[in-house]
Design an enzyme around this catalytic site. Structure first.
Site, PDB file in Angstrom:
ATOM      1  N   SER A 133       0.865  -1.186   0.000  1.00  0.00           N
ATOM      2  CA  SER A 133       0.000   0.000   0.000  1.00  0.00           C
ATOM      3  C   SER A 133       0.899   1.232   0.000  1.00  0.00           C
ATOM      4  O   SER A 133       2.091   1.129   0.329  1.00  0.00           O
ATOM      5  CB  SER A 133      -0.848  -0.019   1.283  1.00  0.00           C
ATOM      6  OG  SER A 133      -1.473   1.221   1.505  1.00  0.00           O
ATOM      7  N   TYR A 146      -1.332  -0.881  10.815  1.00  0.00           N
ATOM      8  CA  TYR A 146      -1.575  -1.205   9.395  1.00  0.00           C
ATOM      9  C   TYR A 146      -0.326  -0.854   8.587  1.00  0.00           C
ATOM     10  O   TYR A 146       0.155  -1.669   7.777  1.00  0.00           O
ATOM     11  CB  TYR A 146      -2.792  -0.436   8.883  1.00  0.00           C
ATOM     12  CG  TYR A 146      -3.120  -0.698   7.426  1.00  0.00           C
ATOM     13  CD1 TYR A 146      -3.600  -1.943   7.015  1.00  0.00           C
ATOM     14  CD2 TYR A 146      -2.951   0.290   6.455  1.00  0.00           C
ATOM     15  CE1 TYR A 146      -3.903  -2.194   5.676  1.00  0.00           C
ATOM     16  CE2 TYR A 146      -3.248   0.052   5.121  1.00  0.00           C
ATOM     17  CZ  TYR A 146      -3.727  -1.195   4.740  1.00  0.00           C
ATOM     18  OH  TYR A 146      -4.021  -1.429   3.412  1.00  0.00           O
TER      19      TYR A 146
END
Ligand code: NDP
Length: 239
Positions: A133, A146
């Site tokens: 990401s 995350y």
């Protein structure tokens, strides 16, 4: 094989691979969504193998690789896509949510990759595609763990590439910015969820098909080309 194929990026990737002529094993927990996807793949002439599995459990992450190879005799590409984004400020976070992200985004990806390696080494051919990401590049507040999982995916992928390249195994890390999927619906902290929703809606987000196209590009290159990373953001996403 594509993990997390029951929605979003994984579903679009499985369909894109099917359209390109690949047989695709599709793994996730929601069997009925996988079966629906399998029917859509069949409509475009593709073949699928439905694998209901919780990739956060090491024995199930290993089993999906074994079942794919058991059914089709080989494994050419593994797309480690299954992921969770349980954002929260550190003060308010639940350790259990941190553990779920670590178990799936990092450990599940690592275990499935390790299970695939003996088959790819035997074939002297293989491609591991890991979904990271922009959070694997930029650590934002409320996204600490995350981001830690996605930074970890980057580190794991680079070390992996250097361990396996001699066996003609390629490794690609895909780093998307905001993509319109179900991912944000699971954010447990209401304030964080509202804030990130507003942020995502302020731009023209990527669609899952945009990310699938990047994955297809990476896995369609001639054997001597190893696309190590693709970072793609919505045009109007700053960081
Ligand atoms: P979705 O929520 O639409 O898809 C997540 C997929 O992971 C689902 O198929 C889900 O299926 C599966 N999954 C979740 N938990 C498990 C589990 N324990 N075992 C097996 N499968 C599981 O989100 P996205 O498509 O957006 O996410 C895909 C990947 O893309 C993730 O790794 C995410 O971090 C990454 N990403 C997403 C971005 C975005 O903005 N959307 C941006 C950058 C990266 P099921 O519930 O049926 O198990």
């Amino acid at each position: 094989m594509v993990t997390g194929a029951s929605s979003g990026i994984g579903e679009a990737t499985a369909l894109a691979l099917a359209r390109a002529g690949a047989r695709v094993a599709i793994a996730a927990r929601r069997r009925e969504r996988l079966e629906r996807l399998g029917r859509r793949m069949a409509e475009v002439g593709g073949r699928s193998l439905v694998l209901e599995a919780d990739v956060a459990k090491p024995e199930e992450a290993e089993a999906i690789v074994a079942r794919t190879v058991g059914s089709w005799g080989r494994l050419d590409i593994i797309v480690n896509n299954a992921g969770l984004m349980l954002l929260s400020p550190i003060d308010r976070a639940r350790v259990e949510d941190w553990r779920r992200m670590l178990d799936l985004n990092l450990l599940g990806l690592m275990v499935a990759t390790r299970a695939a390696l003996p088959h790819m080494r035997r074939q002297k051919d293989g491609h591991v595609v890991n979904i990271s990401s922009t959070a694997g590049r930029v650590a934002n507040p409320d996204a600490s763990v995350y981001a830690a999982t996605k930074f970890g995916v980057g580190a794991f992928s680079e070390a992996l590439r250097r361990e396996v390249y001699r066996d003609n195994i390629r490794v690609t890390t895909i780093e998307p910015g905001a993509v319109a999927t179900e991912l944000r619906e699971h954010v447990p902290d209401a304030d964080t969820r509202d804030r990130i929703d507003t942020w995502a809606r302020s731009m023209r987000q990527l669609q899952s098909e945009d990310v699938a196209a990047a994955i297809l590009y990476a896995v369609s290159q001639p054997p001597h080309v190893n696309v190590n990373e693709i970072l793609l953001r919505p045009t109007d996403q700053e960081r």
